[in-house]
Structures are given as structure tokens and as C-alpha cells.
Design an enzyme around this catalytic site. Structure first.
Site, PDB file in Angstrom:
ATOM      1  N   LYS A  22      22.149   1.133  -3.642  1.00 57.12           N
ATOM      2  CA  LYS A  22      21.518  -0.001  -2.930  1.00 57.12           C
ATOM      3  C   LYS A  22      20.035  -0.060  -3.272  1.00 57.12           C
ATOM      4  CE  LYS A  22      20.096   0.556   1.459  1.00 57.12           C
ATOM      5  NZ  LYS A  22      18.711   0.180   1.744  1.00 57.12           N
ATOM      6  N   ASN A  23      19.364   1.091  -3.228  1.00 58.41           N
ATOM      7  CA  ASN A  23      17.911   1.093  -3.393  1.00 58.41           C
ATOM      8  C   ASN A  23      17.476   0.957  -4.838  1.00 58.41           C
ATOM      9  OD1 ASN A  23      17.823   1.235  -0.695  1.00 58.41           O
ATOM     10  ND2 ASN A  23      17.194   3.386  -0.578  1.00 58.41           N
ATOM     11  N   ARG A  93      13.826  -5.668   4.853  1.00 60.10           N
ATOM     12  CA  ARG A  93      12.455  -5.370   4.428  1.00 60.10           C
ATOM     13  C   ARG A  93      12.329  -5.426   2.912  1.00 60.10           C
ATOM     14  NH1 ARG A  93       7.974  -2.472   5.246  1.00 60.10           N
ATOM     15  NH2 ARG A  93       7.335  -1.234   3.460  1.00 60.10           N
ATOM     16  N   CYS A 117      10.468  -1.205  11.879  1.00 61.60           N
ATOM     17  CA  CYS A 117      11.877  -1.097  12.291  1.00 61.60           C
ATOM     18  C   CYS A 117      11.979   0.219  13.075  1.00 61.60           C
ATOM     19  CB  CYS A 117      12.793  -1.093  11.084  1.00 61.60           C
ATOM     20  SG  CYS A 117      12.472   0.283   9.993  1.00 61.60           S
ATOM     21  N   ARG A 122       5.974   0.904   8.905  1.00 63.52           N
ATOM     22  CA  ARG A 122       6.272   0.465   7.519  1.00 63.52           C
ATOM     23  C   ARG A 122       5.326  -0.638   7.045  1.00 63.52           C
ATOM     24  NH1 ARG A 122      12.617   0.609   6.560  1.00 63.52           N
ATOM     25  NH2 ARG A 122      11.900   1.063   4.454  1.00 63.52           N
ATOM     26  N   PRO A 123       4.045  -0.378   7.015  1.00 65.07           N
ATOM     27  CA  PRO A 123       3.067  -1.364   6.530  1.00 65.07           C
ATOM     28  C   PRO A 123       3.255  -1.616   5.024  1.00 65.07           C
ATOM     29  CG  PRO A 123       2.039   0.782   6.755  1.00 65.07           C
ATOM     30  CD  PRO A 123       3.427   0.921   7.314  1.00 65.07           C
ATOM     31  N   ASP A 125       0.327  -2.081   3.085  1.00 65.83           N
ATOM     32  CA  ASP A 125      -1.065  -2.021   2.602  1.00 65.83           C
ATOM     33  C   ASP A 125      -1.170  -1.525   1.164  1.00 65.83           C
ATOM     34  OD1 ASP A 125      -0.132   0.364   4.011  1.00 65.83           O
ATOM     35  OD2 ASP A 125      -2.044   1.231   3.410  1.00 65.83           O
ATOM     36  N   LEU A 126      -0.288  -0.615   0.763  1.00 67.44           N
ATOM     37  CA  LEU A 126      -0.382  -0.080  -0.611  1.00 67.44           C
ATOM     38  C   LEU A 126       0.105  -1.115  -1.640  1.00 67.44           C
ATOM     39  CD1 LEU A 126       0.806   3.579   0.062  1.00 67.44           C
ATOM     40  CD2 LEU A 126      -1.552   2.751  -0.238  1.00 67.44           C
ATOM     41  N   ASP A 310      16.212   9.855   3.603  1.00 64.99           N
ATOM     42  CA  ASP A 310      17.429   9.110   3.938  1.00 64.99           C
ATOM     43  C   ASP A 310      18.613  10.023   4.210  1.00 64.99           C
ATOM     44  OD1 ASP A 310      16.762   6.333   1.652  1.00 64.99           O
ATOM     45  OD2 ASP A 310      15.941   6.898   3.600  1.00 64.99           O
ATOM     46  N   VAL A 332       8.180  11.821   6.023  1.00 63.46           N
ATOM     47  CA  VAL A 332       7.991  10.527   5.345  1.00 63.46           C
ATOM     48  C   VAL A 332       7.805   9.384   6.331  1.00 63.46           C
ATOM     49  CG1 VAL A 332       9.042   8.866   3.751  1.00 63.46           C
ATOM     50  CG2 VAL A 332       9.281  11.331   3.329  1.00 63.46           C
ATOM     51  N   ARG A 402      25.108  -2.307   5.859  1.00 57.34           N
ATOM     52  CA  ARG A 402      23.987  -2.724   5.003  1.00 57.34           C
ATOM     53  C   ARG A 402      23.921  -1.837   3.770  1.00 57.34           C
ATOM     54  NH1 ARG A 402      18.440  -2.392   7.526  1.00 57.34           N
ATOM     55  NH2 ARG A 402      18.011  -2.756   5.333  1.00 57.34           N
TER      56      ARG A 402
HETATM   57  C1  EPZ Z   1      12.312   2.912   0.271  1.00 55.03           C
HETATM   58  O1  EPZ Z   1      11.675   2.248   1.342  1.00 55.03           O
HETATM   59  C2  EPZ Z   1      13.795   2.891   0.600  1.00 55.03           C
HETATM   60  N1  EPZ Z   1      14.263   1.510   0.690  1.00 55.03           N
HETATM   61  C3  EPZ Z   1      14.039   3.604   1.928  1.00 55.03           C
HETATM   62  O2  EPZ Z   1      15.442   3.633   2.147  1.00 55.03           O
HETATM   63  C4  EPZ Z   1      13.552   5.046   1.794  1.00 55.03           C
HETATM   64  O3  EPZ Z   1      13.704   5.699   3.032  1.00 55.03           O
HETATM   65  C5  EPZ Z   1      12.075   5.033   1.404  1.00 55.03           C
HETATM   66  O4  EPZ Z   1      11.892   4.293   0.178  1.00 55.03           O
HETATM   67  C6  EPZ Z   1      11.526   6.438   1.170  1.00 55.03           C
HETATM   68  O5  EPZ Z   1      12.254   7.058   0.172  1.00 55.03           O
HETATM   69  C7  EPZ Z   1      14.509   0.828  -0.460  1.00 55.03           C
HETATM   70  O6  EPZ Z   1      14.328   1.327  -1.548  1.00 55.03           O
HETATM   71  C8  EPZ Z   1      15.044  -0.561  -0.289  1.00 55.03           C
HETATM   72  P1  EPZ Z   1       8.038   3.849   1.148  1.00 55.03           P
HETATM   73  P2  EPZ Z   1      10.095   1.899   1.225  1.00 55.03           P
HETATM   74  O7  EPZ Z   1       7.153   2.717   0.824  1.00 55.03           O
HETATM   75  O8  EPZ Z   1       9.745   1.517  -0.152  1.00 55.03           O
HETATM   76  C9  EPZ Z   1       4.413   4.415   4.102  1.00 55.03           C
HETATM   77  C10 EPZ Z   1      17.413   3.335   3.344  1.00 55.03           C
HETATM   78  O9  EPZ Z   1      17.892   3.929   4.312  1.00 55.03           O
HETATM   79  N2  EPZ Z   1       3.836   3.237   3.431  1.00 55.03           N
HETATM   80  O10 EPZ Z   1       8.248   4.929   0.153  1.00 55.03           O
HETATM   81  O11 EPZ Z   1       9.775   0.935   2.319  1.00 55.03           O
HETATM   82  C11 EPZ Z   1       5.597   4.046   4.976  1.00 55.03           C
HETATM   83  O12 EPZ Z   1       5.157   3.610   6.243  1.00 55.03           O
HETATM   84  C12 EPZ Z   1      15.950   2.963   3.308  1.00 55.03           C
HETATM   85  O13 EPZ Z   1      18.067   3.040   2.309  1.00 55.03           O
HETATM   86  C13 EPZ Z   1       2.529   2.869   3.740  1.00 55.03           C
HETATM   87  O14 EPZ Z   1       1.875   3.500   4.565  1.00 55.03           O
HETATM   88  O15 EPZ Z   1       9.465   3.309   1.588  1.00 55.03           O
HETATM   89  C14 EPZ Z   1       6.389   5.326   5.037  1.00 55.03           C
HETATM   90  O16 EPZ Z   1       5.839   6.151   6.053  1.00 55.03           O
HETATM   91  C15 EPZ Z   1      15.245   3.341   4.596  1.00 55.03           C
HETATM   92  N3  EPZ Z   1       1.999   1.776   3.141  1.00 55.03           N
HETATM   93  C16 EPZ Z   1       6.131   5.962   3.674  1.00 55.03           C
HETATM   94  O17 EPZ Z   1       5.006   5.287   3.115  1.00 55.03           O
HETATM   95  C17 EPZ Z   1       2.703   1.036   2.233  1.00 55.03           C
HETATM   96  O18 EPZ Z   1       2.154   0.049   1.703  1.00 55.03           O
HETATM   97  C18 EPZ Z   1       7.286   5.819   2.704  1.00 55.03           C
HETATM   98  O19 EPZ Z   1       7.541   4.465   2.551  1.00 55.03           O
HETATM   99  C19 EPZ Z   1       4.028   1.417   1.939  1.00 55.03           C
HETATM  100  C20 EPZ Z   1       4.576   2.523   2.547  1.00 55.03           C
END
Ligand code: EPZ
Length: 424
Positions: A22-23, A93, A117, A122-123, A125-126, A310, A332, A402
Site C-alpha cells: 500500500k505504502n 492523508r 489522526c 502528522r504535520p 512542515d517538512l 506500523d 516515530v 484500508r
Molecule cells: C508513512 O506515513 C506511512 N504512510 C505510514 O504508514 C508510516 O507509519 C510512516 O510513513 C512512518 O513509517 C504511507 O506511506 C502512506 P512520516 P508518513 O512523514 O509519510 C513527523 C500505515 O499504517 N513529520 O515518516 O505520514 C510525523 O508527525 C501508515 O500504513 C513531521 O513532523 O510518515 C511523524 O511523527 C500509518 N513533519 C514522523 O514524522 C512532516 O512534515 C513520521 O512521519 C512530516 C512528518
């Protein structure tokens, strides 16, 4: 409201085939709108999130043919809208993964801010930091909760971008935008998940010039245009981990086909610490937990190649049943213990403090009415239900659907006593 009913099941046995990830499929699909040529994505799982992504791409102007099972053929001759749909973004998202592609192809994107969620704020900003570094103008409209990103007259210009956290989504969005920027972009402290490599492989097939995806420093030489491609998604490493744990908790043995052992190394390592037998085979992974004294181990989630966040909740469900106490640390997301309340309804007796959960272990769980609080927590409830006395009734199973293709039938084929019901 649909529910999943799980009865105490004997050891799982047999073989199961892992679906496409999925991801991986979600960003792969998003990248297809970067070219006017047709693209084909293969090994696409039949998931609610994939359906949402197809709806989103159609709104941007994609023509999609999904008549063949597991295959999506798509062509976006022109972008007819660059505005994300609020309802679809709230529903999924990963809609924000279309921001980089729209910037690269169309020069503008208006995106509703994705809400947080159950697992955290889940901001983005990056993601926005990356777009700004590439020269785009970012305007956040707090009142309407939307963000507009617009490329200036000179287009996207490559730059060095440091990610304060190795965000998967931010790495993917910046990778796609930078693929068609002028000059060189370096992403430092990039995410290293297998899905990043899969996306880079597809983009390179489309004509991008991306080097060292999968390391923490990715180098992208921008190109003018991208062309079509045919690309097969990698198998789902989290589904693989979920079946490893389902075999372990029921003390069964299963062959997990189409799995890539190298993508689940930390999960295999931690389960081996629990004395679960696991070996790579030419077809995938064979897991054997029969007639073994399983023991507890501590787990800590980290960005790849650490233990994936996950898999934390399904792993915790497993740890509640093995002898010995364990500590589960979630580094995380800030709120990914929503499943603890549900496991405790089944007799798990877990205590949490901030990002740490103490699991006493050695519990004989009993069936209960529980909720799937997020996609992976839902899988954890199913796993716990396989060994709980009596029946476990899981509600809010749309979360599970999902991200897991045909989970009930796959488990049933391994001997699980499980069914989906639409009865209230
Ligand atoms: C991806 O989400 C996955 N989703 C998530 O899987 C997975 O848990 C996550 O990566 C971590 O591996 C998809 O790929 C569709 P992140 P993503 O940006 O990209 C913080 C599932 O169950 N962050 O790596 O949203 C954030 O708040 C889902 O399949 C910022 O602070 O995850 C979090 O604490 C759930 N600013 C951490 O980074 C930003 O701009 C990791 O988030 C972006 C993220």
C-alpha cells in the site's frame, strides 16, 4: 456496521501470498500524473486507500483503466485541476503525496491541510520546507485550512534540503518535485524505507535521474520531462510482518510467498530473539513457531532500517501472550498506543507512560468487543483474537480494509476461525 469475528484458532498452517505494498502503490500512482504518457502499475492491492487515490487522480485529469485485477493503467494528458478534495484528503492523508507531482507537472497545487489522526498530529512542515527550498511560494490559509504552493516564473530550482526527521512522505514528495526541477537537488537525512527505493526506481524508468535512494542522502538531477512506464510495486513488508506474527502467536508454521526477507530484517531479528524459527526460502519466508518455548523481548520503533512503527501494535499483541515481560517504545508517532485500551479489554494488563508501554506477558487473553483504532491496531486485534478464549468482535474494520487486502480470507486459508459480518 461491518465487524470481524475471530474465534480462538489452532496453530496457523499453510501458505499465503503477500500483496503489493500500500505504502508503495500510493506514491507510485501519484507519480504517474507527472507525465502525459500512459503508465502501468502492477501488483496493485485491492484496498480502500487505492480506490481513494484513483478518485483523486481522476479529479486532476487522469484517465484510469483498472479493468484488469491488480493492474492500473493511467494517462494524464493534461491537468484539469490542481486542487485537492477536502473530503478525500481527510479520508486519506496520502493524498498529499500528489503535491510534488502537481508542482512538477503543473506548477501549482492547492491542498486542504490533512487533519491529524488517532496516531498523531502528522504535520506537513517538512514537505513545505522542501517545496520552499526548491523555490516554490507556500501560502498557508489557516482559516480555510488549505495550503497553496506555487512555482515562481523560473520554475523549480534544485537545492540542498535537510529533513529534520527522515519523513517518508516528505522524502517522496520532494523526490518527485525535484525530479523535474532545474539543476541538482540533494535530500539530506532522507527516509530510507524500501518504498522510497521503489518510487525512485519508477521515476528513473520515467526518465528521472535519481541516485542513492535508500540511503540518507539522495541526489537528483532534474530533467525537463518524464515519460510513461510500466512498474510493479514491491510486496507489502508490513503485511509480511503481520503474517509472521500471526504464525508466531498461534504457534503455527506458514510459508509467506512473495515476501522480501531483506525488507523485514528487524522484524525477523526481534522474532528470532523470541525463539521463533524463521528462514528465507526461494519463494519468500518460512516461519515456524511450533513446539517452541517463546520468550519476550523489548521492542523500539525507529525509521527504517529500524523496527517499523506500523508493526508495533501487532507485535505488542504477540508479546502479551509470550512468557516474560517486555517494554514497547514508540519513537516515530506521538500517540500510537490507542490499541492498548483494546488489548486490555482482552486481559492484556498493559501499562503505558508517554511513549513506553510495559507488557507483563504470559497472558491468556479472552474474547471481547474491541475497536480497530487505526489500520495496524486493527490487525493487532485480529492477531490477539486468534488466541483469545471465545470470540473477539472487532468493529470499525474500515481501518483494516484500508490497508490489508483480503485479510480475513487469507487468514481463513491458513486455518483461522474468522469471519466478516455486516450484522450489528
Ligand atoms: C508513512 O506515513 C506511512 N504512510 C505510514 O504508514 C508510516 O507509519 C510512516 O510513513 C512512518 O513509517 C504511507 O506511506 C502512506 P512520516 P508518513 O512523514 O509519510 C513527523 C500505515 O499504517 N513529520 O515518516 O505520514 C510525523 O508527525 C501508515 O500504513 C513531521 O513532523 O510518515 C511523524 O511523527 C500509518 N513533519 C514522523 O514524522 C512532516 O512534515 C513520521 O512521519 C512530516 C512528518
Amino acid at each position: 456496521m461491518a465487524k470481524i469475528l475471530v474465534n480462538k484458532s489452532g496453530p496457523l498452517h499453510g501458505e499465503v501470498k503477500i500483496s503489493g505494498a500500500k505504502n508503495s502503490v500510493l506514491p507510485l500512482l501519484a507519480a504517474t500524473i507527472m507525465t502525459e504518457d500512459s503508465c502501468v502499475i502492477e501488483d496493485v492491492p485491492n484496498l480502500a486507500d487505492v480506490s481513494v487515490m484513483k478518485q483523486i487522480l481522476k479529479k486532476y485529469g487522469a484517465e484510469i483503466d483498472d479493468s484488469e485485477k491488480g493492474v492500473i493503467k493511467t494517462q494524464t494528458k493534461e491537468i484539469v485541476s490542481c486542487e485537492g478534495d477536502k473530503d478525500l484528503v481527510q479520508e486519506m492523508r496520502a493524498s498529499i503525496f500528489t503535491m510534488g507531482p502537481l508542482l512538477a507537472r503543473h506548477g501549482k497545487v492547492i491542498m486542504p491541510m490533512p487533519g491529524g489522526c488517532t496516531i498523531g498530529k502528522r504535520p506537513i512542515d517538512l514537505h513545505l520546507k522542501g517545496f520552499r527550498a526548491l523555490g516554490a511560494k507556500v501560502t498557508e490559509d489557516i482559516e480555510n485550512e488549505t495550503v497553496t504552493v506555487e512555482v515562481g516564473p523560473s520554475g523549480l530550482i534544485g537545492d540542498v534540503i535537510y529533513l529534520d526527521f527522515p519523513s517518508v512522505g516528505a522524502t517522496e514528495n520532494i523526490l518527485m518535485a525535484a525530479s523535474m526541477a532545474k539543476g541538482t537537488t540533494i535530500i539530506e537525512n532522507a527516509a530510507k524505507e524500501p518504498e522510497i527505493i521503489d518510487l525512485a526506481n519508477q521515476l528513473n524508468k520515467m526518465g528521472a535521474k535519481i541516485k542513492s535512494a535508500g540511503t540518507d542522502m539522495i541526489r537528483i538531477e532534474g530533467v525537463e520531462k518524464l515519460s510513461g512506464c510500466v512498474h510493479e510495486a514491491i510486496p507489502d513488508r508490513i503485511e509480511t510482518g503481520t503474517f509472521l506474527l500471526a504464525a508466531a502467536i498461534t504457534r503455527g508454521d506458514i510459508l509467506i510467498k512473495n515476501a522480501i526477507p531483506g525488507h523485514v530484517r528487524p522484524i525477523i531479528a526481534k522474532l528470532r530473539e523470541c525463539n521463533v524459527g524463521i528462514e528465507a526460502t526461494p519463494e519468500g519466508i518460512y516461519v515456524d513457531a511450533r513446539d517452541r518455548e517463546l520468550i519476550a523481548t523489548d521492542i523500539k520503533t525507529l525509521p527504517y532500517p529500524g523496527l517499523p512503527t506500523d508493526i508495533q501494535s501487532p507485535f505488542m499483541a504477540f508479546l502479551t501472550t509470550v512468557k516474560g515481560s517486555s517494554v514497547v517504545r514508540e519513537t516515530v508517532f506521538e500517540n500510537r498506543f490507542m490499541h492498548v485500551v483494546e488489548l486490555n479489554r482482552m486481559g492484556a494488563d498493559i501499562q503505558t507512560e508517554n511513549r513506553e508501554a510495559r507488557v507483563p506477558g504470559g497472558k491468556k487473553l479472552h474474547g471481547a468487543k474491541v475497536r480497530a483504532t487505526d489500520l495496524r491496531a486493527g490487525a493487532a486485534m485480529v492477531i490477539a483474537g486468534l488466541v483469545a478464549d471465545g470470540t473477539t468482535e472487532i468493529s470499525e474494520i474500515y481501518h483494516i480494509e484500508r490497508g490489508y487486502e483480503d485479510l480475513v480470507n487469507k487468514l481463513k486459508s491458513l486455518g483461522a476461525d474468522i469471519m466478516k459480518t455486516d450484522r450489528d
